[in-house]
Design an enzyme around this catalytic site. Structure first.
Site, PDB file in Angstrom:
ATOM      1  CE  LYS A  80      -8.814   7.246   3.981  1.00 23.69           C
ATOM      2  NZ  LYS A  80      -7.989   7.918   3.302  1.00 23.69           N
ATOM      3  CB  SER A 155      -6.714   4.896   0.865  1.00 28.90           C
ATOM      4  OG  SER A 155      -6.430   6.373   1.178  1.00 28.90           O
ATOM      5  CB  SER A 179      -5.980   8.982  -0.463  1.00 27.89           C
ATOM      6  OG  SER A 179      -5.236   7.965  -0.545  1.00 27.89           O
TER       7      SER A 179
HETATM    8  N1  GLN Z   1      -2.492   5.445  -3.408  1.00 27.83           N
HETATM    9  C1  GLN Z   1      -1.446   6.214  -2.837  1.00 27.83           C
HETATM   10  C2  GLN Z   1      -0.796   5.222  -1.717  1.00 27.83           C
HETATM   11  O1  GLN Z   1      -1.181   4.163  -1.845  1.00 27.83           O
HETATM   12  C3  GLN Z   1      -1.887   7.333  -2.115  1.00 27.83           C
HETATM   13  C4  GLN Z   1      -2.547   7.011  -0.750  1.00 27.83           C
HETATM   14  C5  GLN Z   1      -3.293   7.996   0.000  1.00 27.83           C
HETATM   15  O2  GLN Z   1      -3.205   9.330  -0.661  1.00 27.83           O
HETATM   16  N2  GLN Z   1      -3.437   7.825   1.392  1.00 27.83           N
HETATM   17  O3  GLN Z   1       0.228   5.527  -1.312  1.00 27.83           O
END
Ligand code: GLN
Length: 483
Positions: A80, A155, A179
């Site tokens: 990532k 994400s 994410s």
């Molecule tokens: N969707 C969640 C957020 O926007 C989790 C994001 C993540 O785990 N990086 O904060």
């Protein structure tokens, strides 16, 4: 596409060892496939083609000399784009870091390199890991390989998509509130978020430090266990890193069954927000575990209902502080201006996207003098109470089960209201708040043939039992497909 690309990393490792294929041949095949499908999927931000081929050559050389660095020497992986890679652009999906090249490797990256893994590139993500669809990347959205009109989740959507599309056998992501597990569920692959503190965060660009963990996507539970063994462990460079004991036997331990294990099904995670097809599929898998000898009990965790609110207060508060460093002075983008204050303002206003700005404003608000007690302190108290509640529950059960997400993958642009997007993580954020390990695995398909994910949550530092149960379920579901 060559069939070998559908192999798990474990299978590839055997093929490299037996000489059936060389690392250069394998990497070349993956790169060819990437070239073919990337214009459609867009899982990557950077593809490190030349370096990957050079590294593969070095790996083959080591093998020829009888000196491979590890069992995984020569196997490709993707990362990532919020994991720092020395000499390779690390953008975090943001214009703020569009041209940022880190001078060092994250500890997890260093560990992969020390084991001879070949990095094929850096994957797309929601800007600064804030989002659940990869639509908030500053560059372009990634498409779900199972249906390109749908999002891959976020994400870490790029990492999930490239594993699902056979562009790599496995990939690293990060999980602050879901994410890794969310996109794994949307793309039909396995996603593991280990216990907070078990994998180093050094060199991982921070979003919300008390929740962030590196996690990964694989196509088998065995591969998920192997990566845990590879990159977990104490790191003096990360003050929250913990010494993990007894991981040496992890890979072989995933062969045990679920007989005698008590598994709790969290009642609150089967509410009206849950799509009926997802519900049926998860319930059917629970039934299978029961038939395999697990003791299934229904558990009520009232705090689960307010996890999402608690998470968004704590995560935005931490994000507003972590992202203060992007000011045009130290890293990344600088928009020139007449004086220093306008330089800060212009840089931050042009460098950050809409969602990131929303989080910074929200986080600053909940931390401000007049609101601190009302929001931030209260959320922290709830977090502590949640941890206590979980500790109590884990005295009765070995594992917990929930759906991973309330629905399967949705279409692009479908969640315009940020609150609708936030709800996607309703069952996953709780795990980050308490710091436990959890895994998402595919457990069925909906009417449109989109994958459904099931989440298993384990006790802190008990990845072993978690992976053992996941492995059992993986086998039970495989048998079903074969029948
Ligand atoms: N969707 C969640 C957020 O926007 C989790 C994001 C993540 O785990 N990086 O904060």
């Amino acid at each position: 596409m060559d069939k070998i690309l559908t192999n798990t990393a474990t299978e590839l490792s055997k093929k490299l060892e037996s000489g059936e294929i060389t690392s250069v041949q394998l990497v070349a095949k993956y790169l060819e496939h990437i070239e073919e499908i990337e214009p459609t999927i867009k899982a990557f931000i950077t593809i490190t083609k030349e370096q990957a081929l050079r590294d593969a050559q070095a790996s083959d050389q080591r093998r020829k000399e009888g000196k491979p660095l590890s069992k995984w020497d020569g196997i490709p992986i993707a990362l990532k784009d919020n994991l720092s890679t020395k000499g390779v652009k690390t953008t975090c999906g943001s214009l703020m870091l569009e041209n940022y090249i880190p001078p060092y490797d994250a500890t997890v990256v260093e560990r992969l390199k020390n084991n001879g893994l070949i990095i094929l590139g850096k994957t797309n993500m929601d800007e600064f890991a804030m989002g659940s669809s990869t639509e908030s990347s500053a560059f372009y959205p990634t498409r779900n390989p199972k249906n390109i009109s749908k999002v891959p989740g976020g994400s870490s959507g790029g990492s999930a998509a490239c594993v699902a599309a056979y562009e790599v056998p496995w990939a690293l992501g990060t999980d602050t509130g879901g994410s890794v597990r969310g996109p794994a569920s949307f793309c039909g692959v396995i996603g593991l978020k280990p216990t907070y503190g078990s994998v180093s965060r050094y060199g991982v660009v921070s979003y919300a430090s008390s929740l962030d963990q590196v996690g990964w996507f694989t196509r088998s539970v065995g591969d998920a266990a192997a990566l845990f063994q590879l990159i977990s462990g104490y790191d003096p460079k990360d003050s929250t890193s913990v010494k993990v004991e007894d991981i040496s036997s992890l890979e072989s331990s995933v062969t045990g069954g679920v007989e005698g294990l008590t598994i709790g099904v969290i009642k609150e995670c089967f509410g009206e927000e849950l799509n009926p097809q997802v519900c049926r599929s998860v319930r059917a898998s629970v039934e299978k575990l029961k038939e395999a000898g697990a003791n299934i009990v229904e558990i009520s965790l009232p705090f689960a209902d307010i996890a999402i609110e608690t998470y968004y207060i704590i995560s935005t508060a931490e994000a507003s502080s972590n992202l203060a460093r992007f000011d045009g002075v130290r890293y990344g983008l600088r928009v020139p201006a007449e004086d220093v204050v306008s330089m800060f303002t212009k840089t931050r206003s042009q460098g950050f996207g809409e969602e990131v700005k929303r989080r910074i404003i929200l986080g600053t608000h909940v931390l401000s003098a007049g609101n601190y007690d009302k929001y931030y302190r209260k959320a922290q108290k709830i977090r502590t109470a949640m941890k206590k509640e979980f500790t109590k529950v884990f005295e009765q059960v070995d594992l917990l089960i929930t759906p991973t997400t309330p629905t399967t993958a949705f279409g692009f642009g479908e969640k315009q209201d940020p609150l609708h997007m936030y709800i996607t993580d309703i069952y996953t954020v709780i795990v980050n708040l308490i710091g436990a390990p959890a895994i998402s695995l595919p457990c069925g398909l909906d009417k449109e043939s989109m994958p459904i994910g099931l989440q298993i949550i384990g006790k802190h530092f008990d990845e072993k039992t978690l992976l053992q149960a996941a492995h059992t379920l993986e086998n039970l579901l495989d048998q079903e497909v074969e029948m």
